[in-house]
Design a protein around this motif. Structure first.
Motif, PDB file in Angstrom:
ATOM      1  N   SER A  52       0.815  -1.214   0.000  1.00 22.90           N
ATOM      2  CA  SER A  52       0.000   0.000   0.000  1.00 22.90           C
ATOM      3  C   SER A  52       0.848   1.262   0.000  1.00 22.90           C
ATOM      4  O   SER A  52       0.476   2.274  -0.618  1.00 22.90           O
ATOM      5  N   ARG A  53       2.016   1.216   0.647  1.00 26.67           N
ATOM      6  CA  ARG A  53       2.859   2.418   0.715  1.00 26.67           C
ATOM      7  C   ARG A  53       3.515   2.739  -0.626  1.00 26.67           C
ATOM      8  O   ARG A  53       4.056   3.827  -0.815  1.00 26.67           O
ATOM      9  N   TYR A  54       3.478   1.767  -1.546  1.00 27.38           N
ATOM     10  CA  TYR A  54       4.074   1.982  -2.860  1.00 27.38           C
ATOM     11  C   TYR A  54       3.042   2.386  -3.913  1.00 27.38           C
ATOM     12  O   TYR A  54       3.403   2.871  -4.980  1.00 27.38           O
ATOM     13  N   ILE A  55       1.765   2.144  -3.640  1.00 31.46           N
ATOM     14  CA  ILE A  55       0.742   2.373  -4.655  1.00 31.46           C
ATOM     15  C   ILE A  55       0.382   3.852  -4.715  1.00 31.46           C
ATOM     16  O   ILE A  55      -0.021   4.443  -3.705  1.00 31.46           O
ATOM     17  N   PRO A  56       0.505   4.472  -5.876  1.00 32.00           N
ATOM     18  CA  PRO A  56       0.136   5.888  -6.013  1.00 32.00           C
ATOM     19  C   PRO A  56      -1.340   6.109  -5.711  1.00 32.00           C
ATOM     20  O   PRO A  56      -2.182   5.242  -5.983  1.00 32.00           O
ATOM     21  N   VAL A  57      -1.657   7.275  -5.145  1.00 32.33           N
ATOM     22  CA  VAL A  57      -3.035   7.607  -4.815  1.00 32.33           C
ATOM     23  C   VAL A  57      -3.880   7.605  -6.092  1.00 32.33           C
ATOM     24  O   VAL A  57      -3.485   8.143  -7.121  1.00 32.33           O
ATOM     25  N   GLY A  58      -5.031   6.961  -6.019  1.00 27.60           N
ATOM     26  CA  GLY A  58      -5.931   6.935  -7.160  1.00 27.60           C
ATOM     27  C   GLY A  58      -5.685   5.810  -8.138  1.00 27.60           C
ATOM     28  O   GLY A  58      -6.413   5.666  -9.128  1.00 27.60           O
ATOM     29  N   SER A  59      -4.669   4.967  -7.880  1.00 29.79           N
ATOM     30  CA  SER A  59      -4.381   3.861  -8.796  1.00 29.79           C
ATOM     31  C   SER A  59      -5.479   2.801  -8.742  1.00 29.79           C
ATOM     32  O   SER A  59      -6.058   2.538  -7.685  1.00 29.79           O
ATOM     33  N   GLU A  60      -5.745   2.201  -9.880  1.00 31.11           N
ATOM     34  CA  GLU A  60      -6.707   1.111  -9.931  1.00 31.11           C
ATOM     35  C   GLU A  60      -5.991  -0.201  -9.617  1.00 31.11           C
ATOM     36  O   GLU A  60      -4.968  -0.520 -10.216  1.00 31.11           O
ATOM     37  N   VAL A  61      -6.522  -0.945  -8.651  1.00 29.51           N
ATOM     38  CA  VAL A  61      -5.941  -2.222  -8.249  1.00 29.51           C
ATOM     39  C   VAL A  61      -6.980  -3.310  -8.468  1.00 29.51           C
ATOM     40  O   VAL A  61      -8.128  -3.202  -8.014  1.00 29.51           O
ATOM     41  N   ARG A  62      -6.589  -4.365  -9.168  1.00 31.68           N
ATOM     42  CA  ARG A  62      -7.482  -5.511  -9.377  1.00 31.68           C
ATOM     43  C   ARG A  62      -6.825  -6.773  -8.843  1.00 31.68           C
ATOM     44  O   ARG A  62      -5.603  -6.883  -8.814  1.00 31.68           O
ATOM     45  N   VAL A  63      -7.650  -7.707  -8.443  1.00 36.79           N
ATOM     46  CA  VAL A  63      -7.164  -8.991  -7.936  1.00 36.79           C
ATOM     47  C   VAL A  63      -7.629 -10.097  -8.884  1.00 36.79           C
ATOM     48  O   VAL A  63      -8.826 -10.245  -9.133  1.00 36.79           O
ATOM     49  N   ILE A  64      -6.650 -10.842  -9.420  1.00 36.24           N
ATOM     50  CA  ILE A  64      -6.950 -11.998 -10.261  1.00 36.24           C
ATOM     51  C   ILE A  64      -6.254 -13.194  -9.618  1.00 36.24           C
ATOM     52  O   ILE A  64      -5.036 -13.352  -9.718  1.00 36.24           O
ATOM     53  N   PRO A  65      -7.007 -14.046  -8.949  1.00 35.72           N
ATOM     54  CA  PRO A  65      -6.389 -15.191  -8.267  1.00 35.72           C
ATOM     55  C   PRO A  65      -5.738 -16.159  -9.247  1.00 35.72           C
ATOM     56  O   PRO A  65      -6.085 -16.209 -10.433  1.00 35.72           O
ATOM     57  N   ASN A  66      -4.784 -16.930  -8.738  1.00 40.34           N
ATOM     58  CA  ASN A  66      -4.189 -18.005  -9.534  1.00 40.34           C
ATOM     59  C   ASN A  66      -5.272 -19.007  -9.924  1.00 40.34           C
ATOM     60  O   ASN A  66      -6.280 -19.155  -9.235  1.00 40.34           O
ATOM     61  N   GLY A  67      -5.018 -19.712 -11.021  1.00 39.59           N
ATOM     62  CA  GLY A  67      -5.983 -20.695 -11.475  1.00 39.59           C
ATOM     63  C   GLY A  67      -5.317 -21.982 -11.925  1.00 39.59           C
ATOM     64  O   GLY A  67      -4.126 -22.006 -12.242  1.00 39.59           O
ATOM     65  N   LEU A  68      -6.097 -23.057 -11.947  1.00 38.29           N
ATOM     66  CA  LEU A  68      -5.613 -24.366 -12.378  1.00 38.29           C
ATOM     67  C   LEU A  68      -6.528 -24.923 -13.461  1.00 38.29           C
ATOM     68  O   LEU A  68      -7.732 -24.654 -13.470  1.00 38.29           O
ATOM     69  N   ASP A  69      -5.936 -25.717 -14.333  1.00 39.77           N
ATOM     70  CA  ASP A  69      -6.724 -26.470 -15.300  1.00 39.77           C
ATOM     71  C   ASP A  69      -7.157 -27.767 -14.633  1.00 39.77           C
ATOM     72  O   ASP A  69      -6.346 -28.669 -14.413  1.00 39.77           O
ATOM     73  N   LEU A  70      -8.428 -27.859 -14.274  1.00 35.40           N
ATOM     74  CA  LEU A  70      -8.922 -29.022 -13.528  1.00 35.40           C
ATOM     75  C   LEU A  70      -8.805 -30.317 -14.324  1.00 35.40           C
ATOM     76  O   LEU A  70      -8.800 -31.413 -13.741  1.00 35.40           O
ATOM     77  N   ALA A  71      -8.684 -30.212 -15.643  1.00 29.56           N
ATOM     78  CA  ALA A  71      -8.531 -31.418 -16.457  1.00 29.56           C
ATOM     79  C   ALA A  71      -7.248 -32.160 -16.106  1.00 29.56           C
ATOM     80  O   ALA A  71      -7.139 -33.368 -16.318  1.00 29.56           O
ATOM     81  N   ASP A  72      -6.275 -31.437 -15.550  1.00 34.27           N
ATOM     82  CA  ASP A  72      -5.005 -32.061 -15.165  1.00 34.27           C
ATOM     83  C   ASP A  72      -5.081 -32.735 -13.801  1.00 34.27           C
ATOM     84  O   ASP A  72      -4.115 -33.368 -13.374  1.00 34.27           O
ATOM     85  N   TYR A  73      -6.199 -32.588 -13.104  1.00 32.68           N
ATOM     86  CA  TYR A  73      -6.299 -33.089 -11.730  1.00 32.68           C
ATOM     87  C   TYR A  73      -7.552 -33.939 -11.549  1.00 32.68           C
ATOM     88  O   TYR A  73      -8.314 -33.780 -10.598  1.00 32.68           O
ATOM     89  N   GLN A  74      -7.772 -34.842 -12.478  1.00 34.83           N
ATOM     90  CA  GLN A  74      -8.921 -35.727 -12.379  1.00 34.83           C
ATOM     91  C   GLN A  74      -8.700 -36.759 -11.272  1.00 34.83           C
ATOM     92  O   GLN A  74      -7.583 -37.073 -10.894  1.00 34.83           O
ATOM     93  N   CYS A  75      -9.790 -37.312 -10.766  1.00 31.33           N
ATOM     94  CA  CYS A  75      -9.702 -38.300  -9.691  1.00 31.33           C
ATOM     95  C   CYS A  75      -9.019 -39.588 -10.151  1.00 31.33           C
ATOM     96  O   CYS A  75      -8.688 -40.443  -9.342  1.00 31.33           O
ATOM     97  N   SER A  76      -8.853 -39.729 -11.483  1.00 31.80           N
ATOM     98  CA  SER A  76      -8.222 -40.928 -12.010  1.00 31.80           C
ATOM     99  C   SER A  76      -6.699 -40.891 -11.912  1.00 31.80           C
ATOM    100  O   SER A  76      -6.018 -41.821 -12.327  1.00 31.80           O
ATOM    101  N   VAL A  77      -6.151 -39.797 -11.356  1.00 36.83           N
ATOM    102  CA  VAL A  77      -4.708 -39.703 -11.184  1.00 36.83           C
ATOM    103  C   VAL A  77      -4.232 -40.883 -10.334  1.00 36.83           C
ATOM    104  O   VAL A  77      -4.804 -41.184  -9.283  1.00 36.83           O
ATOM    105  N   ASN A  78      -3.191 -41.560 -10.778  1.00 34.82           N
ATOM    106  CA  ASN A  78      -2.691 -42.725 -10.062  1.00 34.82           C
ATOM    107  C   ASN A  78      -2.026 -42.328  -8.753  1.00 34.82           C
ATOM    108  O   ASN A  78      -1.521 -41.210  -8.602  1.00 34.82           O
TER     109      ASN A  78
END
Length: 245
Positions: free
Chosen positions: A24-50
Motif C-alpha cells: 500500500s505504501r508503494y501504490i500511487p493515490v488513485g491507482s486502480e488495483v485488481r485482484v486476479i487469483p491463480n488458477g488451475l486447469d482441472l482437467a489435469d487433476y482428475q480423480c483418475s490420477v494414479n
C-alpha cells in the motif's frame, strides 16, 4: 524501483487481496488495483490420477498413513514448525514426507534426528510426480509463516487431498476453515498438530472437506476464471504492470 514502476501503471494486478496492505505504501493515490487469483486447469487433476509408489519405495505398508508438505525448504515455509507438530502426534503408523529442496534441508534433518523422528520423516527432495503424491497423502500441510497464494495448496485442493494450512496471506481466500479444510494460526505447532490429528481421526469429515475444496477450485480458481480476469483487464487497458511481490 517498485514505487517508480507503479506510477507508470494504468492498472495494478495482484493475485491475492492480501498483498494490498503489503504494498500500500508503494501504490500511487488513485491507482486502480485488481485482484486476479491463480488458477488451475482441472482437467489435469482428475480423480483418475494414479497413486504414487512412494510407500513401496520407502518400504512402508499400505496401512501407513502419510502426511506431506511440498515446497521450498526455507524459513518462511515453516517446515521446522511442521516437524515439531509431527512429534506431538499420538497416532500410530504415520510418516511425514517433505517434498522439495532448499537451504534448510540439513537443519531440518538434524531437528528430526534430535526429536527421534528420523525413521518417520522422509526428505524426498525435488520430485516430478506431485499429482501422484498428492493423491497418496492422507493430508497435505502448508505450515508457512507467511504466504501469497500458494499454488501447491490449490493443487492439493484440486486433487481432492485434505488440506491443513496456516491462515496467512491469501490462504484464507482459498480455504474456508471448517468447510474446505483446516486453518490454524501461524507458528503454533500445537494447533497444527491438533488439526492434523483431526484429519487422521475422521476420514469421513476429511473427505467431505476435500470434495468441497475441489468444487471451490472449480468455481473460484479455475484456469478459465483466471483467463477471464486477465482478458477483462487487457480489454480495458493498453499498458499493464503485473505486480506479484
Amino acid at each position: 524501483l517498485l514505487r517508480y514502476s507503479l506510477k507508470l501503471a494504468n492498472v495494478i494486478v495482484l493475485n491475492t487481496s492480501s498483498y494490498k496492505s503489503d504494498i500500500s505504501r508503494y501504490i500511487p493515490v488513485g491507482s486502480e488495483v485488481r485482484v486476479i487469483p491463480n488458477g488451475l486447469d482441472l482437467a489435469d487433476y482428475q480423480c483418475s490420477v494414479n497413486e504414487s509408489k512412494i510407500r513401496h519405495d520407502l518400504g512402508l505398508s499400505h496401512e501407513t498413513r502419510l502426511i506431506g508438505c511440498i515446497g521450498r525448504l526455507s524459513r518462511e515455509k515453516g517446515l521446522d514448525i511442521l516437524i515439531d507438530s509431527f512429534g506431538r502426534l499420538v497416532h500410530a503408523n504415520v510418516h511425514l514426507l517433505i517434498i522439495g529442496d532448499g537451504d534448510e534441508k540439513d537443519q531440518l534433518e538434524k531437528q528430526a534426528e534430535r526429536l527421534g523422528l528420523s525413521d518417520r520423516v522422509h526428505m524426498l527432495g525435488y520430485r516430478r510426480d506431485i499429482k501422484e503424491l498428492l493423491n497418496t497423502l492422507q493430508v497435505c500441510v502448508q505450515p508457512s509463516r507467511f504466504e501469497g497464494m500458494p499454488m501447491v495448496t490449490l493443487e492439493a485442493m484440486a486433487t481432492g487431498c485434505p488440506v491443513v494450512a496456516t491462515a496467512v496471506g491469501g490462504v484464507p481466500q482459498m480455504i474456508r476453515d471448517g468447510v474446505d479444510g483446516w486453518l490454524v494460526p501461524p507458528q503454533d505447532s500445537q494447533q497444527l498438530a491438533v488439526a492434523i490429528s483431526n484429519v487422521l481421526a475422521d476420514p469421513t469429515e476429511a473427505h467431505k472437506r476435500a470434495i468441497s475444496a475441489r468444487n471451490r477450485v472449480l468455481k473460484e480458481f479455475s484456469l478459465e476464471k483466471q483467463v477471464e480476469g486477465w482478458k477483462e483487464v487487457l480489454d480495458d487497458r493498453s499498458q499493464l504492470i503485473e505486480c506479484f511481490p
